[in-house]
Scaffold this active site. Structure first.
Site, short mmCIF file in Angstrom:
data_model
loop_
_atom_site.label_atom_id
_atom_site.label_comp_id
_atom_site.label_asym_id
_atom_site.label_seq_id
_atom_site.Cartn_x
_atom_site.Cartn_y
_atom_site.Cartn_z
N HIS A 467 0.81 -1.09 0.02
CA HIS A 467 0.04 0.01 0.16
C HIS A 467 0.93 1.03 -0.03
O HIS A 467 0.76 2.09 0.76
CB HIS A 467 -0.76 -0.09 1.20
CG HIS A 467 -1.71 -1.23 1.28
ND1 HIS A 467 -2.31 -1.76 2.45
CD2 HIS A 467 -2.40 -1.84 0.38
CE1 HIS A 467 -2.82 -2.74 2.44
NE2 HIS A 467 -3.06 -3.02 0.99
C1 LIG Z 1 -0.10 -7.52 -4.74
C2 LIG Z 1 -0.93 -6.47 -4.29
C3 LIG Z 1 -2.23 -6.81 -3.28
C4 LIG Z 1 -2.87 -5.66 -3.17
N1 LIG Z 1 -4.00 -6.19 -2.34
C5 LIG Z 1 -5.03 -5.39 -2.25
C6 LIG Z 1 -6.30 -5.62 -1.74
O1 LIG Z 1 -6.58 -6.89 -1.50
N2 LIG Z 1 -7.32 -4.72 -1.33
C7 LIG Z 1 -7.24 -3.29 -1.88
O2 LIG Z 1 -7.76 -2.45 -1.52
N3 LIG Z 1 -5.53 -2.96 -2.23
C8 LIG Z 1 -4.89 -3.83 -2.50
N4 LIG Z 1 -3.64 -3.40 -3.03
C9 LIG Z 1 -3.34 -2.01 -3.22
C10 LIG Z 1 -4.23 -1.50 -4.38
O3 LIG Z 1 -4.54 -2.38 -5.52
C11 LIG Z 1 -3.59 -0.36 -4.99
O4 LIG Z 1 -3.47 0.58 -3.67
C12 LIG Z 1 -4.28 0.53 -5.91
O5 LIG Z 1 -4.68 -0.36 -6.93
C13 LIG Z 1 -3.31 1.76 -6.32
O6 LIG Z 1 -4.10 2.36 -7.40
P1 LIG Z 1 -3.23 3.64 -8.44
O7 LIG Z 1 -4.23 4.20 -9.20
O8 LIG Z 1 -2.65 4.41 -7.22
O9 LIG Z 1 -2.04 2.76 -8.88
P2 LIG Z 1 -2.05 1.60 -9.81
O10 LIG Z 1 -3.36 0.90 -9.65
O11 LIG Z 1 -0.86 0.92 -9.57
O12 LIG Z 1 -2.07 2.14 -11.36
C14 LIG Z 1 -0.86 2.66 -12.05
C15 LIG Z 1 -0.79 2.48 -13.30
O13 LIG Z 1 0.05 3.28 -13.94
C16 LIG Z 1 0.94 2.74 -15.00
N5 LIG Z 1 2.01 3.11 -15.25
C17 LIG Z 1 3.10 3.44 -14.19
N6 LIG Z 1 4.15 4.08 -14.74
C18 LIG Z 1 3.75 4.24 -16.18
C19 LIG Z 1 4.35 4.95 -17.21
N7 LIG Z 1 5.85 5.50 -17.21
N8 LIG Z 1 3.60 5.06 -18.48
C20 LIG Z 1 2.48 4.44 -18.69
N9 LIG Z 1 1.57 3.96 -17.49
C21 LIG Z 1 2.60 3.81 -16.43
C22 LIG Z 1 0.79 1.27 -14.40
O14 LIG Z 1 1.35 0.17 -15.17
C23 LIG Z 1 -0.37 1.19 -13.71
O15 LIG Z 1 -1.35 0.45 -14.56
C24 LIG Z 1 -2.71 -4.40 -3.33
C25 LIG Z 1 -1.79 -4.11 -4.31
C26 LIG Z 1 -0.85 -5.02 -4.78
C27 LIG Z 1 0.46 -4.71 -5.40
#
Ligand SMILES: Cc1cc2nc3c(=O)[nH]c(=O)nc-3n(C[C@H](O)[C@H](O)[C@H](O)COP(=O)(O)OP(=O)(O)OC[C@H]3O[C@@H](n4cnc5c(N)ncnc54)[C@H](O)[C@@H]3O)c2cc1C
Length: 546
Positions: A467
């Site tokens: 997280h």
């Molecule tokens: C293994 C794991 C288990 C988890 N379990 C849970 C759970 O059970 N329940 C829960 O609530 N949360 C869980 N989480 C946490 C939750 O999924 C994340 O906090 C949330 O998805 C983050 O959202 P975000 O939009 O901030 O980032 P992300 O969903 O990570 O999105 C970022 C996106 O940007 C893209 N990106 C990055 N750099 C670039 C670039 N240079 N160019 C183009 N694209 C790029 C990435 O590929 C990705 O698709 C878990 C996370 C992980 C990794």
């Protein structure tokens, strides 16, 4: 030319692309470095174990060596596909505590108190249990109880009850304390990622272009305005332009990285990397923190209805494949961390400061290590760590991984809480409900008896529970990166919308909170666009608050 360009098709990016393209007059482009989300390994919940092991659709980052972890480097998995981390996560639906959001608001972030954000959690939600004061139906994100939970998950809940904890049937309702079963982001026995909830059903919209396999290398700036995005696709550098806004949704690790690659960040660090500073913003990449976690594993070789590698386990798995293929039911609908809890490390805590995840399998090294036989595991993590680290560039190559430093256990208080938490977790696992099955704690943790030995065990084995947050902090101070409408301080046409904006991590899993952040951001972006389009005279009468 697009109106909005969304960088990153993860939890936040999918919401924004979907909500902003609801208006057919608005042109939206989403740029995602990973591929589509068509793999069955993403859609079959239990296949998360395969994703963990193979690292498919995952950036598989490592942290810099952590002094607090006896010099070990931590693991930082991050989703790399449409849906981002919601395509590889453990699917637990959790919002955190009312006090988390009230704390954000108390820091001066108007519009982010619990009362303010609850409508956005509900807007996102379709809870199969139905609507009540805390929950809603009709939203894009399907939330449900597990279809075919493992019987040991309720044995854990009973053990928690025997240890004196309240049995909580809704961690996202009136109170978070207690032990209970998780609700999950599933639908019909499949993972329901942010992509599946928000993006995939809208891919036919003519005003929405989704570009996958496109790695953003920098945000294009003209003076202090973001005008577009440069990305690398199949070895070719390309550019797209935005006439309204660029929306950065790269997540807590890559959003600060992309800002810094674009010349937006701490001047001295950019200079050291050989990047010209377009906008000196010292807080970019600072305030980085994460939920630090440790796992206790119990061997229970005879309990073959727990997940595990054995002959009976393999026979059950083969049967389960057919059951899931034909009915979307059975063992393969598991998210493994089916039950859990929120507890206080000491009675004087005003709200739970620890979270437990009970796992119906033996979990070693994030599931990357193959372990034979059956058993169960329990995580304990620290919900509001005091330690703060950073995300920095390793160099100016946009394809290089950044330097990720959660700085675990920099603060003594974090260690002390987790030591207390480990003992409380062990106490639950030793209650008759579970202990009567005759499992035995694996030797590596069983040896840890005194506080000093437990601390040593924690430093030897603790790591992230995935997280990371806070690296583009929302606020109005010198070290804050975005304001309470998520606009980057001092720039035009650029917002950050993802886990990086959290001033302090929420007390729970972070997918639903990020989806809420993006739902709220979509409304703010629409309201600001409407306001900008109004003629000057009527503008003075208008209100734009969301
Ligand atoms: C293994 C794991 C288990 C988890 N379990 C849970 C759970 O059970 N329940 C829960 O609530 N949360 C869980 N989480 C946490 C939750 O999924 C994340 O906090 C949330 O998805 C983050 O959202 P975000 O939009 O901030 O980032 P992300 O969903 O990570 O999105 C970022 C996106 O940007 C893209 N990106 C990055 N750099 C670039 C670039 N240079 N160019 C183009 N694209 C790029 C990435 O590929 C990705 O698709 C878990 C996370 C992980 C990794």
């Amino acid at each position: 030319m697009f109106d909005y360009i969304v960088i990153g098709g993860g939890s936040a990016g999918c919401v924004l692309a979907s909500r902003l393209s609801e208006d057919p007059a608005v042109q939206v482009c989403l740029i995602e470095a990973g591929g589509t989300d068509k793999s069955v390994l993403i859609h079959c919940p239990a296949a998360v174990a395969v994703l963990a092991k193979t690292g498919q659709s995952n950036w598989k980052f490592s942290t810099v060596p952590q002094p607090g972890l006896n010099g070990r480097s931590g693991y930082q998995p991050r989703g790399k596909a449409l849906g981002g981390s919601s395509s590889v996560n453990a699917m637990i639906y959790m919002r955190g505590q009312r006090e988390d959001y009230d704390h954000w608001a108390s820091l001066g972030n108007t519009g982010w108190s619990y009362q303010d954000v609850l409508p956005y959690f509900k807007k996102a939600e379709h809870n199969e249990r139905g609507a009540d004061a805390f929950h809603a139906t009709g939203g894009p994100l399907n939330v449900m109880d597990l279809r075919s939970p493992n019987r040991f998950s309720s044995v854990f809940v009973e053990a928690g009850r025997q240890a004196g904890y309240f049995v909580n049937t809704d961690f996202n309702g009136a109170q978070q304390d207690g032990v209970g079963m998780h609700q999950v982001t599933h639908k019909n026995g499949e993972r329901f990622s942010a992509a599946k909830a928000y993006l995939t059903p809208k891919l036919g919209r003519s005003n929405l272009q989704v570009i996958t396999g496109a790695h953003t290398t920098r945000i294009l700036m003209q003076r202090k305005r973001a005008t577009g995005v440069e990305f690398l696709q199949k070895g070719q550098l390309k550019q797209v332009n935005a006439n309204r806004e660029v929306l950065l949704c790269g997540g807590a690790i890559q959003s600060p990285q992309i800002l810094m690659l674009s010349g937006i960040g701490p001047r001295a660090h950019l200079q050291a990397m050989g990047i010209a500073t377009l906008h000196d913003l010292p807080g970019v990449g600072k305030n980085f923190h994460d939920h630090v976690d440790v796992v206790q594993v119990v061997n229970a070789p005879k309990l073959t209805d727990l997940f595990g590698l054995s002959l009976p386990g393999s026979i059950s798995a083969v049967k389960a494949i057919f059951e899931w293929r034909n009915h979307r039911r059975g063992m393969l609908t598991t998210n493994y961390a089916e039950a859990g809890g929120f507890i206080k490390s000491q009675a004087s805590e005003p709200t739970p400061d620890l979270q437990l995840h009970f796992v119906v399998a033996k979990l070693v090294d994030h599931g990357r290590k193959t372990v034979f036989g059956h058993g169960y595991s329990c995580h304990v993590c620290l919900l509001r760590p005091l330690s703060r680290g950073s995300v920095k560039l390793a160099n100016k190559d946009p394809m290089a991984a950044p330097l990720i430093d959660p700085n675990f256990f920099d603060e003594r208080d974090d260690v002390d809480r987790l030591v207390r938490g480990f003992k409380l977790m062990r106490n639950i696992l030793w209650q008759p409900a579970l202990a009567s099955y005759g499992g035995s704690e694996t030797p590596r943790s069983a040896k840890a008896e005194t506080d000093q030995q437990i601390e040593q065990f924690i430093r030897d084995h603790a790591d992230s529970i995935y997280h990371p947050a806070g690296s583009c902090r929302m606020g109005s101070g010198d070290m804050d990166v975005v304001d309470s409408r998520l606009r980057v301080h001092g720039l035009h046409g650029l917002r950050v919308v993802d886990a990086s904006i959290m001033p302090r991590l929420v007390s729970g899993n972070t997918n639903a909170p990020v989806i809420m952040i993006a739902e709220k951001a979509a409304d703010m972006i629409k309201a600001d666009a409407q306001d900008a389009a109004q003629p000057l005279q009527s503008k003075s009468l208008a209100t734009t608050s969301v």
